[in-house]
Scaffold this active site. Structure first.
Site, PDB file in Angstrom:
ATOM      1  N   ARG A  63      13.926   1.530  -7.176  1.00 13.34           N
ATOM      2  CA  ARG A  63      13.310   1.992  -8.516  1.00 13.34           C
ATOM      3  C   ARG A  63      13.241   3.804  -8.251  1.00 13.34           C
ATOM      4  NH1 ARG A  63       9.115  -0.205 -10.556  1.00 13.34           N
ATOM      5  NH2 ARG A  63       7.884  -0.172  -8.802  1.00 13.34           N
ATOM      6  N   ARG A 110       6.592   8.072 -15.510  1.00 13.29           N
ATOM      7  CA  ARG A 110       5.806   8.055 -15.450  1.00 13.29           C
ATOM      8  C   ARG A 110       4.631   8.622 -17.023  1.00 13.29           C
ATOM      9  NH1 ARG A 110       0.731   7.683 -12.143  1.00 13.29           N
ATOM     10  NH2 ARG A 110       1.019   5.575 -10.850  1.00 13.29           N
ATOM     11  N   ARG A 139      14.146   3.921  12.474  1.00 15.77           N
ATOM     12  CA  ARG A 139      13.456   5.364  11.961  1.00 15.77           C
ATOM     13  C   ARG A 139      12.317   5.624  12.610  1.00 15.77           C
ATOM     14  NH1 ARG A 139      16.519   9.146  11.682  1.00 15.77           N
ATOM     15  NH2 ARG A 139      16.039  10.730  10.220  1.00 15.77           N
ATOM     16  N   ARG A 190       6.021  16.270   5.308  1.00 16.75           N
ATOM     17  CA  ARG A 190       5.036  15.942   4.970  1.00 16.75           C
ATOM     18  C   ARG A 190       4.077  16.975   5.657  1.00 16.75           C
ATOM     19  NH1 ARG A 190       2.742   9.795   3.529  1.00 16.75           N
ATOM     20  NH2 ARG A 190       3.438   8.962   5.681  1.00 16.75           N
ATOM     21  N   GLU A 241       4.575  16.475  10.078  1.00 21.12           N
ATOM     22  CA  GLU A 241       5.227  14.445  10.111  1.00 21.12           C
ATOM     23  C   GLU A 241       6.730  14.957  10.630  1.00 21.12           C
ATOM     24  OE1 GLU A 241       2.994  11.433   8.149  1.00 21.12           O
ATOM     25  OE2 GLU A 241       5.322  10.616   7.494  1.00 21.12           O
ATOM     26  N   TYR A 260       9.590  -3.524   6.506  1.00 19.39           N
ATOM     27  CA  TYR A 260       8.427  -2.830   6.565  1.00 19.39           C
ATOM     28  C   TYR A 260       7.229  -3.845   5.270  1.00 19.39           C
ATOM     29  CZ  TYR A 260       5.442   1.144   4.662  1.00 19.39           C
ATOM     30  OH  TYR A 260       4.112   1.481   4.585  1.00 19.39           O
ATOM     31  N   ASP A 271       2.701  -3.290   3.955  1.00 22.07           N
ATOM     32  CA  ASP A 271       1.660  -2.605   3.773  1.00 22.07           C
ATOM     33  C   ASP A 271       0.598  -3.587   3.897  1.00 22.07           C
ATOM     34  OD1 ASP A 271       2.179  -0.111   2.551  1.00 22.07           O
ATOM     35  OD2 ASP A 271       2.431  -1.085   0.557  1.00 22.07           O
TER      36      ASP A 271
HETATM   37  P1  FAD Z   1       1.287  -2.689  14.461  1.00 17.54           P
HETATM   38  O1  FAD Z   1       0.367  -1.906  13.786  1.00 17.54           O
HETATM   39  O2  FAD Z   1       2.486  -2.220  14.880  1.00 17.54           O
HETATM   40  O3  FAD Z   1       0.549  -3.411  15.624  1.00 17.54           O
HETATM   41  C1  FAD Z   1       1.905  -4.088  16.960  1.00 17.54           C
HETATM   42  C2  FAD Z   1       0.693  -3.573  18.157  1.00 17.54           C
HETATM   43  O4  FAD Z   1       1.583  -4.248  18.737  1.00 17.54           O
HETATM   44  C3  FAD Z   1       1.011  -2.105  18.330  1.00 17.54           C
HETATM   45  O5  FAD Z   1      -0.364  -1.804  18.735  1.00 17.54           O
HETATM   46  C4  FAD Z   1       1.656  -2.157  19.467  1.00 17.54           C
HETATM   47  O6  FAD Z   1       1.342  -1.335  20.747  1.00 17.54           O
HETATM   48  C5  FAD Z   1       1.286  -3.602  20.504  1.00 17.54           C
HETATM   49  N1  FAD Z   1       2.702  -4.168  20.934  1.00 17.54           N
HETATM   50  C6  FAD Z   1       4.418  -4.801  20.469  1.00 17.54           C
HETATM   51  N2  FAD Z   1       4.379  -4.902  21.859  1.00 17.54           N
HETATM   52  C7  FAD Z   1       3.548  -5.024  22.670  1.00 17.54           C
HETATM   53  C8  FAD Z   1       3.355  -5.540  24.117  1.00 17.54           C
HETATM   54  N3  FAD Z   1       4.808  -6.321  24.858  1.00 17.54           N
HETATM   55  N4  FAD Z   1       2.088  -6.186  24.975  1.00 17.54           N
HETATM   56  C9  FAD Z   1       1.524  -6.045  24.221  1.00 17.54           C
HETATM   57  N5  FAD Z   1       0.702  -5.059  22.797  1.00 17.54           N
HETATM   58  C10 FAD Z   1       2.499  -4.978  22.378  1.00 17.54           C
HETATM   59  N6  FAD Z   1       0.306   0.542   4.427  1.00 17.54           N
HETATM   60  C11 FAD Z   1      -0.242   0.970   4.103  1.00 17.54           C
HETATM   61  O7  FAD Z   1      -1.198  -0.383   3.256  1.00 17.54           O
HETATM   62  N7  FAD Z   1      -0.749   2.220   2.934  1.00 17.54           N
HETATM   63  C12 FAD Z   1      -0.513   4.049   3.823  1.00 17.54           C
HETATM   64  O8  FAD Z   1      -0.584   4.098   3.238  1.00 17.54           O
HETATM   65  C13 FAD Z   1       0.480   2.878   5.043  1.00 17.54           C
HETATM   66  N8  FAD Z   1       0.893   3.993   5.343  1.00 17.54           N
HETATM   67  C14 FAD Z   1       1.845   4.013   6.183  1.00 17.54           C
HETATM   68  C15 FAD Z   1       1.977   5.972   7.146  1.00 17.54           C
HETATM   69  C16 FAD Z   1       3.891   5.252   7.941  1.00 17.54           C
HETATM   70  C17 FAD Z   1       3.914   6.670   8.437  1.00 17.54           C
HETATM   71  C18 FAD Z   1       3.619   3.981   8.749  1.00 17.54           C
HETATM   72  C19 FAD Z   1       4.885   4.548   9.576  1.00 17.54           C
HETATM   73  C20 FAD Z   1       3.157   2.996   7.948  1.00 17.54           C
HETATM   74  C21 FAD Z   1       1.924   3.518   6.979  1.00 17.54           C
HETATM   75  N9  FAD Z   1       1.743   1.607   6.486  1.00 17.54           N
HETATM   76  C22 FAD Z   1       0.864   1.821   5.414  1.00 17.54           C
HETATM   77  C23 FAD Z   1       2.260   0.320   7.713  1.00 17.54           C
HETATM   78  C24 FAD Z   1       0.994   0.360   7.757  1.00 17.54           C
HETATM   79  O9  FAD Z   1       1.052   1.150   9.727  1.00 17.54           O
HETATM   80  C25 FAD Z   1       0.765  -1.517   9.026  1.00 17.54           C
HETATM   81  O10 FAD Z   1       0.660  -2.274   8.007  1.00 17.54           O
HETATM   82  C26 FAD Z   1       0.203  -1.987   9.997  1.00 17.54           C
HETATM   83  O11 FAD Z   1       0.146  -0.811  11.256  1.00 17.54           O
HETATM   84  C27 FAD Z   1       0.796  -3.325  10.562  1.00 17.54           C
HETATM   85  O12 FAD Z   1       0.729  -3.334  11.715  1.00 17.54           O
HETATM   86  P2  FAD Z   1       0.761  -4.590  12.831  1.00 17.54           P
HETATM   87  O13 FAD Z   1      -0.727  -5.110  13.401  1.00 17.54           O
HETATM   88  O14 FAD Z   1       1.880  -6.126  11.807  1.00 17.54           O
HETATM   89  O15 FAD Z   1       1.703  -3.261  13.767  1.00 17.54           O
END
Ligand code: FAD
Length: 364
Positions: free
Chosen positions: A169, A173, A246, A277, A298, A346, A348
């Protein structure tokens, strides 16, 4: 066993899960391969400025349960995300709204904007690629100025070669409202996300610089169950091939000037500028008054083994591969997969909190 749960990954998912389990009397150990907790939400302090190390993170949700939950562990500074787009030096408001249409065409009423867009739309019953999809939704000017170059940079392919489904989409707005998100609640934790994660992990044993996959048997032997938030394909030794992502490269600079761009997020939508950005971190803290600033450019990048995974490539081939890994995951009795990497989605931050709360509820 020494622990009820071994939690692999001290990101938001692991931290919320750990807190919920700790609060119902379970013993948890969190191991994290990076040198810090917080995962991709990690922030650090640079002379009072909270730097979002892995890209700008704005917490936004319409889920009251999630909002109240995170507010129990951090105070939130209200923040409304109003990004700008810079195309050949001219600035446009995002998301596409009356301010954008005024800057593009000088139209000053919703009806004039609608007429302009209707005249530009190129209808297409079955768009084959991003270009056809976007032209059928918003027409040529918006596509050329604000979508084409940005999307091509982000995915590393020309818009003709990108599947139409990438753009589902393109909301338009017809009000002068620059608020990027439609959610009920929006903000940034005071002190940054690291403080929020540290509060969640308070009282739980955490080992950083510890890679589960380097000594899986040793760690498995410590706990009854394992909650793994790392990459799914890596867990299974890539036996079904790579799940593609990516990646991003960040170039962060401290500048001895007060205000670089006047806004937290400015997207660069033309193809010839290689970054997508620039984030100016201090603008996430509107009341902060310091004489310096920190900016991050970035750059989108191809993913290869060893690089950080950022955006899953949910195309047909990866969807099939993911289903194969899912089948393997379901055959694991001791390990539960969670978080953005474990689910190859992906997510949030609010989705991550909700998923972790739901899992904890099931396993209590
Ligand atoms: P992660 O944060 O990736 O945590 C997983 C952890 O596991 C990592 O620290 C990693 O090092 C660890 N790990 C992996 N493998 C191993 C291993 N073998 N042994 C030990 N540790 C390990 N969300 C929003 O709501 N608002 C936003 O504005 C927003 N902006 C974003 C901008 C960008 C550029 C990106 C890419 C994402 C954005 N997000 C945003 C999404 C947000 O980053 C994620 O929702 C969140 O970080 C996911 O948390 P997680 O715990 O699932 O994963």
């Amino acid at each position: 066993m020494k622990y009820d749960f071994l939690i692999v990954g001290a990101g938001l998912f692991g931290a919320v899960f750990a807190r919920q389990m700790k609060d119902c009397g379970k013993k948890c150990l969190v191991i994290e391969k990076r040198g810090h907790v917080g995962g991709n939400c990690y922030t650090r302090d640079e002379g009072g400025i909270t730097v979002h190390e892995y890209g700008a993170h704005i917490f936004h949700t319409s889920d009251k349960r999630v909002w109240e939950y995170v507010n129990a562990f951090a105070e939130f500074q209200p923040f409304i995300n109003c990004p700008l787009a810079n195309y050949r030096g001219k600035l446009y408001h995002l998301p596409f709204n009356m301010n954008t249409f005024y800057a593009l065409w000088g139209v000053n009423t919703p009806q004039k904007a609608k007429d302009k867009i209707a005249a530009q739309i190129e209808p297409c019953a079955q768009p084959k690629n991003v270009r056809e999809q976007a032209l059928s939704l918003v027409g040529r000017d918006i596509y050329k100025t604000l979508i084409e170059g940005y999307t091509e940079k982000q995915w590393g392919r020309s818009a003709d070669k990108l599947p139409a489904e990438i753009i589902k989409r393109l909301p338009l707005r017809f009000t002068f409202d620059n608020n990027y998100f439609d959610d009920l609640y929006q903000g940034i934790p005071v002190g940054g996300y690291t403080a929020l994660i540290q509060n969640l992990l308070d009282g739980t044993e955490v080992c950083t610089d510890t890679d589960y996959l380097e000594n899986r048997e040793k760690y498995d032997a410590l706990a009854d169950r394992v909650v793994y938030t790392g990459a799914l394909d890596e867990f299974f030794g890539y036996c079904k091939g790579y799940l593609e992502y990516r990646s991003l490269r960040f170039e962060t600079q401290r500048l001895e000037e007060e205000n670089f761009q006047g806004n937290a997020v400015v997207n660069y939508t033309e193809r010839s500028v290689s970054y997508t950005r620039i984030i100016e971190h201090k603008h996430f803290q509107p009341s902060l008054c310091v004489p310096h600033t920190v900016i991050t450019r970035e750059y989108p990048a191809a993913w290869e083994a060893g690089k950080e995974r950022f955006y899953p490539v949910n195309d047909a081939a990866n969807t099939v591969r993911y289903a194969e890994y899912r089948r393997l995951a379901e055959g694991q009795s001791k390990v539960i997969f969670g978080g953005r990497l474990g689910l190859y989605r992906y997510l949030d931050m609010d989705d991550v909190v909700a998923e972790a709360l739901n899992l904890a509820e099931k396993l209590k």
